[in-house]
Design an enzyme around this catalytic site. Structure first.
Site, PDB file in Angstrom:
ATOM      1  N   SER A   6       0.115   0.878  -3.819  1.00 50.89           N
ATOM      2  CA  SER A   6       0.016   0.416  -2.441  1.00 50.89           C
ATOM      3  C   SER A   6       1.295  -0.351  -2.063  1.00 50.89           C
ATOM      4  O   SER A   6       2.396   0.177  -2.248  1.00 50.89           O
ATOM      5  CB  SER A   6      -1.229  -0.466  -2.308  1.00 50.89           C
ATOM      6  N   ARG A  48     -10.165  -9.743   6.002  1.00 53.45           N
ATOM      7  CA  ARG A  48     -10.468  -9.092   4.734  1.00 53.45           C
ATOM      8  C   ARG A  48     -11.480  -7.964   4.924  1.00 53.45           C
ATOM      9  O   ARG A  48     -11.372  -6.903   4.304  1.00 53.45           O
ATOM     10  CB  ARG A  48     -11.007 -10.133   3.741  1.00 53.45           C
ATOM     11  N   ASP A 107      -7.744   8.950   0.099  1.00 56.65           N
ATOM     12  CA  ASP A 107      -7.044   7.761   0.595  1.00 56.65           C
ATOM     13  C   ASP A 107      -6.568   8.060   2.011  1.00 56.65           C
ATOM     14  O   ASP A 107      -5.730   8.930   2.214  1.00 56.65           O
ATOM     15  CB  ASP A 107      -5.866   7.450  -0.337  1.00 56.65           C
ATOM     16  N   HIS A 150      -8.480   4.511  -0.837  1.00 56.27           N
ATOM     17  CA  HIS A 150      -7.272   3.807  -1.283  1.00 56.27           C
ATOM     18  C   HIS A 150      -7.533   3.007  -2.565  1.00 56.27           C
ATOM     19  O   HIS A 150      -6.658   2.888  -3.421  1.00 56.27           O
ATOM     20  CB  HIS A 150      -6.791   2.883  -0.165  1.00 56.27           C
ATOM     21  N   ASP A 151      -8.738   2.461  -2.664  1.00 52.91           N
ATOM     22  CA  ASP A 151      -9.130   1.673  -3.840  1.00 52.91           C
ATOM     23  C   ASP A 151      -8.987   2.433  -5.161  1.00 52.91           C
ATOM     24  O   ASP A 151      -8.914   1.810  -6.222  1.00 52.91           O
ATOM     25  CB  ASP A 151     -10.599   1.253  -3.709  1.00 52.91           C
TER      26      ASP A 151
END
Lengths: 204, 384
Positions: free
Chosen positions: B150, B220, B317, B350-351
């Site tokens: 990232s 967040r 992602d 994305h994680d």
């Protein structure tokens, strides 16, 4: 140096040292590794299968995970980026072999293509006498689960080349043990199991 | 040595020479907090620098004194793809961070008060320049590899562009060559959430003995959303309710709401992340565009990069999609660079770059073997 198949040996003989090579559907990159070791070539492999990708990386080869059906090679590479674009035993599995052939001869000056010959006498015999889709050592699949969706014969391939203005520079045939016999030279479309072609755009 | 048994203790590097930042600001002095794992070999050829993501820190592997495993300990450690029995692994908290490196919560030597909103804007290039001081301090001429996911992947790219002779391999994972309008938009909403919290006090919340918890939590929640895939959220939560039936109110009725609220609150309170740091990191991401210095031509930008590259993306992602990685791969191919690319099948969005995945691990391991084999070659070369 690891031993290589006669098919790969024949391909190697067609490659000039120090050239730039792209291998489509490179698998574990055995051919590229061989060409780097023996011919000092540079270049890349392209492979869709994840496990084969890992094997290629383990061999220290630059490999791009890519789907040959997406015209990726024209996205990634400019015209004439390579001396040779190689594709062994993968022409028959892509969605549009004719379009891929165009792409290969766009990014490469010459292409080397190998594929199983559907005109081999054993195929013909199975269709004539059994009335069923052929299953052989070279093509061990059922009609419903085969990845080989675009089978062709040597004659078919050469017709396509003719239609597209593609010149056959070299041609060789081998059997499933990847050996070459006299009979294959006389009647390749009957006796050859695997075809090897080196082609380029016709210079008009 | 059993896996992850070593408690890692962070170290500090105090840099007394001023850092001339991209924004024009000058940081007269600063500290970087970092951890190391494994041993540096005799010719310092086995060093690897890990660059962290937006909310990450220097604790990347092993366990800290509280028993907390490092954020990438699934992939870094003894016998792991980044094998700490073979490599000397370094990870520092980025400048402007809130985990020990100089940042908005540090004391400004000019005023004797916390920097707060007065901490200068940082960019990826500033991080790389400060990390280069760490490289010199550790006596490493050239990193065997730089690895980042990232935002960390972008930092690796910046290293390869700015200090081409200081690294042999660059592993750019789940990254992009620059942020898209949509990426910037998400960051802006996150920033607005923080800045519009009444407890923000124009960034001087520490002096006011408070923190903009609400805003930071919201930021967040939004960020977290962009890390997950639609599929994954569907599988994990679906439309599942917390109670038996709908309550027809604004409480957290759906499980997904409850989950997001929990993530936001955890980040803002338990993890005590600094709001000004969040603002700085998102701005640094927005500013990241190395090609801007090269006529917006990424191929030209990477022309001087001599590192060998592994680029990795994940199929679901959508924050930094595989297409964004293709841009990097294409630019490297244009330069005839050594590059390999893997597109990992994953449902985790994305994680995924932080999570276990057989193919990802296989690729990571295979590539690190290559990095390792080159170290051994150079060692043999020195002996002969």
């Amino acid at each position: 140096m690891s031993s290589i198949s006669p098919e790969f040996k024949l391909i190697s003989d067609w490659i000039k040292p120090n050239s730039r090579v792209l291998d489509l559907g490179c698998g574990d990159a055995k051919l590229l590794k061989h060409l780097i070791d023996t011919h000092k070539i540079t270049g890349y492999g392209m492979e869709l299968d994840s496990n084969k990708n890992i094997e290629a990386m383990e061999a220290g080869i630059n490999v791009i995970q890519s789907n040959l059906n997406n015209h990726d090679i024209c996205h990634y590479f400019d015209e004439d980026s390579f001396d040779y674009v190689i594709m062994t035993q993968a022409l028959q599995v892509v969605t549009r072999p004719d379009e891929l052939l165009d792409d290969m001869l766009t990014v490469g000056k010459q292409s080397i293509i190998t594929f199983p010959n559907f005109g081999h006498w054993r195929m013909r015999a199975q269709l004539i006498f059994k009335g069923r889709m052929p299953e052989t050592d070279t093509l061990p699949y059922h009609w419903y689960d085969t990845p080989n969706i675009h089978m062709c014969t040597f004659n078919d391939f050469e017709d396509l080349c003719e239609e597209k203005g593609i010149e056959v520079v070299e041609r060789a045939v081998v059997n499933s043990e990847h050996r070459s016999t006299l009979g294959m030279k006389i009647a390749p479309n009957w006796l050859g199991e695997v075809a090897l072609y080196k082609v380029q755009k016709k210079t008009s | 040595m059993s896996e992850n048994s070593t408690v890692t203790t962070p170290q500090f590097l105090k840099v007394d020479s001023p850092l001339n930042m991209v924004s024009g600001a000058v940081l007269p002095e600063y500290e970087l907090i970092y951890e190391t794992y494994g041993e540096l070999n005799a010719d310092a050829s086995n060093a690897i620098l890990i660059c962290h993501a937006l909310s990450g820190d220097h604790h990347v592997a092993g366990v800290d004194k509280d028993g907390k495993p490092g954020w990438w300990s699934g992939y870094i450690g003894p016998g792991k793809p980044v094998d700490t029995d073979e490599f000397f692994v370094v990870c520092s908290n980025n400048l402007g961070g809130c985990r020990g490196s100089t940042g908005p919560t540090s004391i400004n030597p000019d005023t004797g008060k916390v920097y707060g909103p007065d901490f200068p804007m940082v960019t990826c290039r500033d991080w790389v320049n400060s990390q280069n001081e760490l490289r010199k301090h550790l006596g490493i001429d050239q990193w065997a590899a730089l690895i980042g996911g990232s935002m960390g992947g972008m930092q690796v790219l910046q290293w390869a562009i700015d200090y081409p002779d200081k690294l042999r391999h660059a592993l750019v994972i789940a990254a992009a060559p620059k942020l898209s309008a949509q990426n910037i938009a998400f960051n802006e909403v996150a920033r607005q959430a923080i800045m519009s919290d009444p407890d923000f006090h124009d960034g001087r919340y520490i002096e006011n003995n408070t923190t903009p918890k609400q805003g930071l939590g919201l930021a967040r929640m939004l960020g977290h959303l962009t890390y997950l895939s639609d599929d994954m959220m569907g599988t994990k939560f679906g439309r599942e309710l917390r109670e038996d039936k709908l309550q027809y109110n604004y409480g957290a009725e759906f499980q997904v709401e409850s989950y997001l609220r929990y993530q936001g609150e955890k980040f803002a309170t338990k993890q005590n992340f600094d709001a000004n740091t969040y603002l700085l990191m998102t701005k640094a991401l927005d500013y990241f565009d190395p090609a801007a210095d090269f006529d917006h031509d990424l191929t030209k930008t990477l022309a001087n990069a001599t590192a060998k590259f592994l680029v990795v993306s994940f199929t679901t992602d959508w924050r930094f999609s595989p297409e964004r990685s293709h841009e990097i791969v294409k630019a490297l191919l244009d330069n005839d660079a050594n590059v390999s690319y893997a597109e990992i099948e994953s449902k985790h969005g994305h994680d995924a770059f932080l999570l276990p995945n057989e193919h990802y691990e296989g690729v990571f391991r295979a590539y690190m073997q290559r990095v390792k084999s080159e170290i051994h070659t150079s060692e043999n070369g020195d002996q002969s």
